[in-house]
Design a protein around this motif. Structure first.
Motif, short mmCIF file in Angstrom:
data_model
loop_
_atom_site.label_atom_id
_atom_site.label_comp_id
_atom_site.label_asym_id
_atom_site.label_seq_id
_atom_site.Cartn_x
_atom_site.Cartn_y
_atom_site.Cartn_z
N SER A 130 -3.29 -16.86 -69.69
CA SER A 130 -2.44 -16.47 -68.56
C SER A 130 -3.14 -15.40 -67.73
CB SER A 130 -1.08 -15.95 -69.05
OG SER A 130 -1.23 -14.74 -69.76
N GLU A 131 -2.65 -15.27 -66.50
CA GLU A 131 -3.12 -14.21 -65.61
C GLU A 131 -1.93 -13.80 -64.75
OE1 GLU A 131 -6.47 -13.38 -62.18
OE2 GLU A 131 -5.72 -15.42 -62.48
N SER A 132 -1.63 -12.51 -64.76
CA SER A 132 -0.51 -12.02 -63.98
C SER A 132 -0.73 -10.56 -63.63
CB SER A 132 0.79 -12.18 -64.77
OG SER A 132 1.89 -11.69 -64.04
N ASP A 133 -0.64 -10.24 -62.36
CA ASP A 133 -0.78 -8.85 -61.89
C ASP A 133 -2.04 -8.18 -62.43
OD1 ASP A 133 1.66 -9.03 -60.49
OD2 ASP A 133 2.79 -8.52 -62.30
N GLY A 134 -3.15 -8.90 -62.44
CA GLY A 134 -4.42 -8.32 -62.86
C GLY A 134 -4.62 -8.24 -64.35
N VAL A 135 -3.69 -8.77 -65.13
CA VAL A 135 -3.81 -8.77 -66.59
C VAL A 135 -4.10 -10.20 -67.04
CG1 VAL A 135 -2.65 -8.31 -68.78
CG2 VAL A 135 -2.21 -6.82 -66.81
N ILE A 136 -5.22 -10.37 -67.73
CA ILE A 136 -5.66 -11.68 -68.17
C ILE A 136 -5.54 -11.75 -69.69
CG2 ILE A 136 -7.64 -13.27 -68.30
CD1 ILE A 136 -8.72 -11.60 -65.81
N PHE A 138 -19.72 -14.94 -92.72
CA PHE A 138 -19.04 -13.70 -93.07
C PHE A 138 -17.58 -13.71 -92.64
CE2 PHE A 138 -17.91 -9.28 -91.77
CZ PHE A 138 -17.83 -8.73 -93.02
N ASN A 139 -17.34 -14.19 -91.43
CA ASN A 139 -15.99 -14.14 -90.88
C ASN A 139 -15.86 -15.22 -89.82
OD1 ASN A 139 -13.70 -12.95 -89.10
ND2 ASN A 139 -13.74 -11.58 -90.86
N ALA A 140 -14.71 -15.88 -89.80
CA ALA A 140 -14.43 -16.90 -88.79
C ALA A 140 -13.00 -16.74 -88.34
CB ALA A 140 -14.66 -18.30 -89.36
N GLY A 141 -12.78 -16.97 -87.07
CA GLY A 141 -11.42 -16.84 -86.55
C GLY A 141 -11.38 -16.99 -85.05
N ARG A 142 -10.46 -16.25 -84.43
CA ARG A 142 -10.32 -16.30 -82.97
C ARG A 142 -10.02 -14.92 -82.44
NH1 ARG A 142 -4.28 -18.01 -81.47
NH2 ARG A 142 -3.34 -17.48 -83.46
N TYR A 143 -10.52 -14.67 -81.26
CA TYR A 143 -10.18 -13.46 -80.52
C TYR A 143 -8.96 -13.77 -79.69
CZ TYR A 143 -15.07 -11.86 -81.19
OH TYR A 143 -16.28 -11.47 -81.69
N ILE A 144 -8.02 -12.86 -79.66
CA ILE A 144 -6.90 -12.93 -78.72
C ILE A 144 -7.00 -11.64 -77.90
CG2 ILE A 144 -4.41 -13.07 -78.42
CD1 ILE A 144 -4.32 -14.34 -81.25
N ASP A 145 -7.33 -11.80 -76.63
CA ASP A 145 -7.70 -10.64 -75.80
C ASP A 145 -6.77 -10.46 -74.61
OD1 ASP A 145 -10.06 -10.05 -77.31
OD2 ASP A 145 -11.05 -11.73 -76.32
N THR A 146 -6.56 -9.20 -74.29
CA THR A 146 -5.93 -8.82 -73.04
C THR A 146 -6.99 -8.07 -72.25
OG1 THR A 146 -3.77 -8.64 -74.11
CG2 THR A 146 -4.03 -7.57 -71.95
N ILE A 147 -7.29 -8.55 -71.06
CA ILE A 147 -8.38 -8.04 -70.25
C ILE A 147 -7.84 -7.54 -68.92
CG2 ILE A 147 -10.54 -8.67 -69.09
CD1 ILE A 147 -10.79 -10.94 -71.21
N VAL A 148 -8.35 -6.39 -68.48
CA VAL A 148 -7.97 -5.83 -67.19
C VAL A 148 -9.24 -5.39 -66.46
CG1 VAL A 148 -5.68 -5.08 -67.94
CG2 VAL A 148 -7.61 -3.51 -68.13
N ARG A 149 -9.12 -5.19 -65.16
CA ARG A 149 -10.24 -4.70 -64.37
C ARG A 149 -10.07 -3.19 -64.19
NH1 ARG A 149 -13.98 -7.49 -61.78
NH2 ARG A 149 -12.80 -9.42 -61.86
N GLU A 150 -11.12 -2.47 -64.55
CA GLU A 150 -11.10 -1.01 -64.44
C GLU A 150 -12.37 -0.57 -63.72
OE1 GLU A 150 -11.83 1.93 -67.90
OE2 GLU A 150 -9.64 1.71 -67.77
N ASN A 151 -12.21 0.08 -62.58
CA ASN A 151 -13.35 0.52 -61.77
C ASN A 151 -14.31 -0.64 -61.48
OD1 ASN A 151 -12.40 3.21 -61.74
ND2 ASN A 151 -13.34 3.57 -63.73
N GLY A 152 -13.75 -1.80 -61.15
CA GLY A 152 -14.54 -2.96 -60.78
C GLY A 152 -15.15 -3.72 -61.94
N ARG A 153 -14.85 -3.32 -63.17
CA ARG A 153 -15.44 -3.95 -64.35
C ARG A 153 -14.33 -4.47 -65.27
NH1 ARG A 153 -18.76 -0.81 -69.09
NH2 ARG A 153 -19.08 -2.65 -70.37
N LEU A 154 -14.51 -5.66 -65.83
CA LEU A 154 -13.54 -6.17 -66.79
C LEU A 154 -13.70 -5.45 -68.12
CD1 LEU A 154 -13.65 -10.03 -66.15
CD2 LEU A 154 -11.94 -8.39 -65.36
N LYS A 155 -12.55 -5.09 -68.71
CA LYS A 155 -12.55 -4.42 -70.00
C LYS A 155 -11.40 -4.96 -70.85
CE LYS A 155 -14.75 -0.10 -68.77
NZ LYS A 155 -14.82 1.31 -69.12
N PHE A 156 -11.57 -4.80 -72.15
CA PHE A 156 -10.51 -5.20 -73.06
C PHE A 156 -9.47 -4.09 -73.16
CE2 PHE A 156 -14.28 -7.43 -74.83
CZ PHE A 156 -13.84 -8.73 -74.66
#
Length: 156
Positions: A92-98, A118-136
């Motif tokens: 999803s993407e809403s109001d700059g939150v991905i 060693f480890n297997a799975g999935r990432y579930i991420d919430t990403i936002v733009r901060e100072n022009g850069r995407l961050k978790f």
């Protein structure tokens, strides 16, 4: 979602993977916002909504403290890790939150033995733009096994 943002998300995942695989731990917290959540949790606990996690860090300051621990205080048999990460799926993407998800596999190699899963799975991420850069803002690593060999030392 526009193509530029999709590629930026893929770059975020690739840069994160390079950082942790190349042991650039001092750079690792910079992939996150100041107020963030980084959590490693079994699928069983995640699906049951249980809070118990193998690791739960609730701010960039806690991530920096973890880096200090990993590089300065924790004694363990050294190993290398290599991530194989799937292409992120945008949920999803809403109001700059991905919100996105990607499968991952971590191979661990100790100096005196063969490489192993060693480890297997999935990432579930919430990403936002901060100072022009995407961050978790949030990265939840949901690992498939109920068992984790030894302990999780390095970031997944």
């Amino acid at each position: 979602m526009d193509t530029t943002t999709r590629f930026a998300i893929q770059d975020l995942y690739a840069d994160y993977t390079r950082c942790v695989d190349d042991s650039c731990y001092e750079e690792w917290p910079e992939f996150f916002t100041d107020e963030c959540l980084y959590r490693n949790v079994s699928r069983e606990n995640f699906e049951a909504g249980l809070p118990m996690s193998a690791l739960a860090l609730e701010s960039k300051a806690m991530l920096k403290d973890r880096v200090y621990g990993v590089t300065q205080t924790i004694f363990h048999a050294p190993y290398f890790q290599r991530h194989i990460v799937g292409i992120p799926k945008i949920i999803s993407e809403s109001d700059g939150v991905i919100v996105s998800e990607a499968n991952y596999l971590v191979i661990r190699t100790k100096l005196d033995s063969f490489s192993e899963v060693f480890n297997a799975g999935r990432y579930i991420d919430t990403i936002v733009r901060e100072n022009g850069r995407l961050k978790f803002r949030q990265r939840i690593c949901v690992f498939d096994s109920e068992l984790v060999p030894n302990s999780i030392i390095y970031p997944i």
